[in-house]
Design a protein around this motif. Structure first.
Motif, PDB file in Angstrom:
ATOM      1  N   VAL A  39     -12.339  -1.627  -4.307  1.00  0.00           N
ATOM      2  CA  VAL A  39     -12.537  -2.990  -4.780  1.00  0.00           C
ATOM      3  C   VAL A  39     -11.192  -3.700  -4.699  1.00  0.00           C
ATOM      4  CG1 VAL A  39     -13.187  -4.431  -6.751  1.00  0.00           C
ATOM      5  CG2 VAL A  39     -14.314  -2.225  -6.410  1.00  0.00           C
ATOM      6  N   VAL A  40     -11.194  -4.914  -4.151  1.00  0.00           N
ATOM      7  CA  VAL A  40      -9.992  -5.738  -4.111  1.00  0.00           C
ATOM      8  C   VAL A  40     -10.145  -6.822  -5.169  1.00  0.00           C
ATOM      9  CG1 VAL A  40      -8.534  -7.255  -2.729  1.00  0.00           C
ATOM     10  CG2 VAL A  40      -9.687  -5.315  -1.645  1.00  0.00           C
ATOM     11  N   LEU A  41      -9.142  -6.922  -6.031  1.00  0.00           N
ATOM     12  CA  LEU A  41      -9.172  -7.884  -7.131  1.00  0.00           C
ATOM     13  C   LEU A  41      -7.972  -8.814  -7.058  1.00  0.00           C
ATOM     14  CD1 LEU A  41      -9.864  -5.376 -10.047  1.00  0.00           C
ATOM     15  CD2 LEU A  41     -11.543  -6.843  -8.922  1.00  0.00           C
ATOM     16  N   ASP A  42      -8.150 -10.013  -7.572  1.00  0.00           N
ATOM     17  CA  ASP A  42      -7.040 -10.913  -7.860  1.00  0.00           C
ATOM     18  C   ASP A  42      -6.842 -10.835  -9.368  1.00  0.00           C
ATOM     19  OD1 ASP A  42      -5.546 -13.159  -8.733  1.00  0.00           O
ATOM     20  OD2 ASP A  42      -6.111 -14.284  -6.952  1.00  0.00           O
ATOM     21  N   VAL A  43      -5.687 -10.316  -9.782  1.00  0.00           N
ATOM     22  CA  VAL A  43      -5.362 -10.190 -11.202  1.00  0.00           C
ATOM     23  C   VAL A  43      -4.148 -11.058 -11.472  1.00  0.00           C
ATOM     24  CG1 VAL A  43      -4.759  -8.617 -13.078  1.00  0.00           C
ATOM     25  CG2 VAL A  43      -6.248  -7.822 -11.230  1.00  0.00           C
ATOM     26  N   GLN A  44      -4.374 -12.185 -12.102  1.00  0.00           N
ATOM     27  CA  GLN A  44      -3.290 -13.102 -12.453  1.00  0.00           C
ATOM     28  C   GLN A  44      -2.439 -13.486 -11.239  1.00  0.00           C
ATOM     29  OE1 GLN A  44      -2.998 -14.325 -15.689  1.00  0.00           O
ATOM     30  NE2 GLN A  44      -4.911 -13.230 -16.020  1.00  0.00           N
ATOM     31  N   GLY A  45      -3.081 -13.676 -10.082  1.00  0.00           N
ATOM     32  CA  GLY A  45      -2.375 -14.096  -8.882  1.00  0.00           C
ATOM     33  C   GLY A  45      -1.820 -12.966  -8.037  1.00  0.00           C
ATOM     34  N   SER A  46      -2.010 -11.727  -8.459  1.00  0.00           N
ATOM     35  CA  SER A  46      -1.574 -10.572  -7.674  1.00  0.00           C
ATOM     36  C   SER A  46      -2.791  -9.786  -7.193  1.00  0.00           C
ATOM     37  CB  SER A  46      -0.704  -9.631  -8.521  1.00  0.00           C
ATOM     38  OG  SER A  46       0.528 -10.225  -8.821  1.00  0.00           O
ATOM     39  N   TRP A  47      -2.663  -9.200  -6.002  1.00  0.00           N
ATOM     40  CA  TRP A  47      -3.759  -8.402  -5.470  1.00  0.00           C
ATOM     41  C   TRP A  47      -3.672  -6.986  -6.019  1.00  0.00           C
ATOM     42  CZ3 TRP A  47      -6.055  -9.286  -0.094  1.00  0.00           C
ATOM     43  CH2 TRP A  47      -6.299 -10.639   0.100  1.00  0.00           C
ATOM     44  N   LEU A  48      -4.826  -6.470  -6.412  1.00  0.00           N
ATOM     45  CA  LEU A  48      -4.928  -5.107  -6.915  1.00  0.00           C
ATOM     46  C   LEU A  48      -6.086  -4.436  -6.187  1.00  0.00           C
ATOM     47  CD1 LEU A  48      -3.893  -3.030  -8.996  1.00  0.00           C
ATOM     48  CD2 LEU A  48      -5.578  -3.951 -10.592  1.00  0.00           C
ATOM     49  N   LEU A  49      -5.792  -3.315  -5.567  1.00  0.00           N
ATOM     50  CA  LEU A  49      -6.798  -2.536  -4.856  1.00  0.00           C
ATOM     51  C   LEU A  49      -7.128  -1.312  -5.686  1.00  0.00           C
ATOM     52  CD1 LEU A  49      -8.469  -1.725  -2.317  1.00  0.00           C
ATOM     53  CD2 LEU A  49      -6.360  -0.723  -1.409  1.00  0.00           C
ATOM     54  N   LEU A  50      -8.391  -1.180  -6.068  1.00  0.00           N
ATOM     55  CA  LEU A  50      -8.862  -0.002  -6.791  1.00  0.00           C
ATOM     56  C   LEU A  50      -9.595   0.871  -5.792  1.00  0.00           C
ATOM     57  CD1 LEU A  50     -10.394  -1.800  -9.905  1.00  0.00           C
ATOM     58  CD2 LEU A  50      -8.062  -0.925  -9.632  1.00  0.00           C
ATOM     59  N   VAL A  51      -9.199   2.131  -5.684  1.00  0.00           N
ATOM     60  CA  VAL A  51      -9.845   3.057  -4.750  1.00  0.00           C
ATOM     61  C   VAL A  51     -10.182   4.353  -5.471  1.00  0.00           C
ATOM     62  CG1 VAL A  51      -8.657   2.108  -2.730  1.00  0.00           C
ATOM     63  CG2 VAL A  51      -7.684   4.075  -3.906  1.00  0.00           C
ATOM     64  N   THR A  52     -11.271   4.982  -5.041  1.00  0.00           N
ATOM     65  CA  THR A  52     -11.570   6.300  -5.577  1.00  0.00           C
ATOM     66  C   THR A  52     -10.706   7.310  -4.845  1.00  0.00           C
ATOM     67  OG1 THR A  52     -13.435   6.516  -4.046  1.00  0.00           O
ATOM     68  CG2 THR A  52     -13.936   5.712  -6.264  1.00  0.00           C
ATOM     69  N   GLY A  53     -10.525   8.463  -5.448  1.00  0.00           N
ATOM     70  CA  GLY A  53      -9.666   9.492  -4.874  1.00  0.00           C
ATOM     71  C   GLY A  53     -10.145   9.986  -3.529  1.00  0.00           C
ATOM     72  N   GLY A  54      -9.269  10.697  -2.854  1.00  0.00           N
ATOM     73  CA  GLY A  54      -9.626  11.235  -1.555  1.00  0.00           C
ATOM     74  C   GLY A  54      -8.620  12.238  -1.038  1.00  0.00           C
ATOM     75  N   GLU A  55      -9.080  13.016  -0.108  1.00  0.00           N
ATOM     76  CA  GLU A  55      -8.265  14.046   0.523  1.00  0.00           C
ATOM     77  C   GLU A  55      -7.324  13.434   1.564  1.00  0.00           C
ATOM     78  OE1 GLU A  55      -8.255  17.243  -0.483  1.00  0.00           O
ATOM     79  OE2 GLU A  55      -9.631  16.533  -2.035  1.00  0.00           O
ATOM     80  N   PRO A  56      -6.386  14.205   2.081  1.00  0.00           N
ATOM     81  CA  PRO A  56      -5.479  13.702   3.108  1.00  0.00           C
ATOM     82  C   PRO A  56      -6.239  13.146   4.317  1.00  0.00           C
ATOM     83  CG  PRO A  56      -4.685  15.802   2.276  1.00  0.00           C
ATOM     84  CD  PRO A  56      -6.058  15.585   1.691  1.00  0.00           C
ATOM     85  N   THR A  57      -5.602  12.195   4.980  1.00  0.00           N
ATOM     86  CA  THR A  57      -6.145  11.574   6.190  1.00  0.00           C
ATOM     87  C   THR A  57      -5.102  11.701   7.291  1.00  0.00           C
ATOM     88  OG1 THR A  57      -5.244   9.412   5.642  1.00  0.00           O
ATOM     89  CG2 THR A  57      -7.470   9.908   4.813  1.00  0.00           C
ATOM     90  N   PRO A  58      -5.463  11.422   8.540  1.00  0.00           N
ATOM     91  CA  PRO A  58      -4.468  11.524   9.617  1.00  0.00           C
ATOM     92  C   PRO A  58      -3.228  10.669   9.385  1.00  0.00           C
ATOM     93  CG  PRO A  58      -6.669  11.405  10.546  1.00  0.00           C
ATOM     94  CD  PRO A  58      -6.818  11.146   9.068  1.00  0.00           C
ATOM     95  N   GLY A  59      -3.381   9.512   8.738  1.00  0.00           N
ATOM     96  CA  GLY A  59      -2.226   8.656   8.485  1.00  0.00           C
ATOM     97  C   GLY A  59      -1.339   9.121   7.354  1.00  0.00           C
ATOM     98  N   LYS A  60      -1.878   9.919   6.469  1.00  0.00           N
ATOM     99  CA  LYS A  60      -1.127  10.487   5.339  1.00  0.00           C
ATOM    100  C   LYS A  60      -1.584  11.935   5.140  1.00  0.00           C
ATOM    101  CE  LYS A  60      -4.032   7.882   2.100  1.00  0.00           C
ATOM    102  NZ  LYS A  60      -5.201   8.575   2.519  1.00  0.00           N
ATOM    103  N   PRO A  61      -1.167  12.797   6.055  1.00  0.00           N
ATOM    104  CA  PRO A  61      -1.712  14.159   6.127  1.00  0.00           C
ATOM    105  C   PRO A  61      -1.401  15.081   4.949  1.00  0.00           C
ATOM    106  CG  PRO A  61       0.091  13.899   7.674  1.00  0.00           C
ATOM    107  CD  PRO A  61      -0.186  12.533   7.102  1.00  0.00           C
ATOM    108  N   THR A  62      -0.475  14.717   4.081  1.00  0.00           N
ATOM    109  CA  THR A  62      -0.146  15.592   2.946  1.00  0.00           C
ATOM    110  C   THR A  62      -0.465  14.945   1.599  1.00  0.00           C
ATOM    111  OG1 THR A  62       2.112  14.744   2.824  1.00  0.00           O
ATOM    112  CG2 THR A  62       1.728  16.678   4.246  1.00  0.00           C
ATOM    113  N   VAL A  63      -1.105  13.772   1.629  1.00  0.00           N
ATOM    114  CA  VAL A  63      -1.305  12.993   0.406  1.00  0.00           C
ATOM    115  C   VAL A  63      -2.750  13.090  -0.085  1.00  0.00           C
ATOM    116  CG1 VAL A  63      -1.226  10.674  -0.591  1.00  0.00           C
ATOM    117  CG2 VAL A  63       0.521  11.392   1.058  1.00  0.00           C
ATOM    118  N   VAL A  64      -2.918  13.467  -1.338  1.00  0.00           N
ATOM    119  CA  VAL A  64      -4.218  13.464  -2.004  1.00  0.00           C
ATOM    120  C   VAL A  64      -4.197  12.320  -3.014  1.00  0.00           C
ATOM    121  CG1 VAL A  64      -5.775  14.738  -3.532  1.00  0.00           C
ATOM    122  CG2 VAL A  64      -4.520  15.948  -1.739  1.00  0.00           C
ATOM    123  N   LEU A  65      -5.198  11.447  -2.961  1.00  0.00           N
ATOM    124  CA  LEU A  65      -5.292  10.347  -3.920  1.00  0.00           C
ATOM    125  C   LEU A  65      -6.119  10.807  -5.113  1.00  0.00           C
ATOM    126  CD1 LEU A  65      -6.018   7.310  -1.566  1.00  0.00           C
ATOM    127  CD2 LEU A  65      -3.830   8.060  -2.505  1.00  0.00           C
TER     128      LEU A  65
END
Length: 131
Positions: free
Chosen positions: A42-68
Motif C-alpha cells: 500500500v502506498v500512502l501519503d502521510v502528512q506530505g511524505s510517501w510511505l510504502l507498507l509491504v508485507t514480508g518476503g524472501e530474498p529476490t534477485p535484486g536483493k539476494p541476501t535480504v529478507v523483509l
C-alpha cells in the motif's frame, strides 16, 4: 562531480497485514491511500511524505541476501519516524483517542515535549513539539 537528483523519497515499512496497517494509518494518522498492489503493498501519503507498507518476503534477485520482516522485537529499534507538531499534548490526546499505542505520556525535556507510539507492527513513531 554530477549531483544525485531524485524526484521523491519514499519510506518503506514491513508489516504483517497490509490491509489492517492501511486502515490504521488512515484512521489514526489521517493518511491518504495513493495505491494498493496485490494485497501485499500500500502506498500512502502521510502528512506530505510517501510511505510504502509491504508485507514480508524472501530474498529476490535484486536483493539476494535480504529478507523483509516486520519488527521482531519492538523494543529493539533501528529507525523511527518523527512528526513535528505544534502541541504535543493535544496531538497525544487525539492520536490516543484514535488508537495510537503510546509508550508513556508526553515528556517535557526542556525545549522540547515528546511522546512515542507504535503502529500495530511495532514500528516506532515520535511526536515532538519545540517549546
Amino acid at each position: 562531480m554530477e549531483a544525485f537528483a531524485a524526484r521523491a523519497v519514499t519510506h518503506m515499512l514491513v508489516v504483517a497485514d497490509a490491509a489492517a496497517s492501511r486502515d490504521w494509518y488512515v484512521d489514526v494518522l489521517d493518511a491518504s491511500v495513493c495505491g494498493e498492489y496485490g494485497g501485499t503493498s500500500v502506498v500512502l501519503d502521510v502528512q506530505g511524505s510517501w510511505l510504502l507498507l509491504v508485507t514480508g518476503g524472501e530474498p529476490t534477485p535484486g536483493k539476494p541476501t535480504v529478507v523483509l520482516a516486520p519488527p521482531r522485537a519492538p523494543d529493539l529499534v533501528s529507525a523511527q519516524l518523527i512528526f513535528r507538531v505544534d502541541d504535543c499534548r493535544a496531538a497525544h490526546q487525539l492520536l490516543a483517542s484514535r488508537g495510537a499505542d503510546f509508550l508513556a505520556d508526553p515528556v517535557d525535556r526542556g525545549g522540547e515535549i515528546r511522546a512515542f507510539f507504535r503502529d500495530p507492527d511495532g514500528h516506532l513513531f515520535e511526536i515532538s513539539e519545540l517549546t
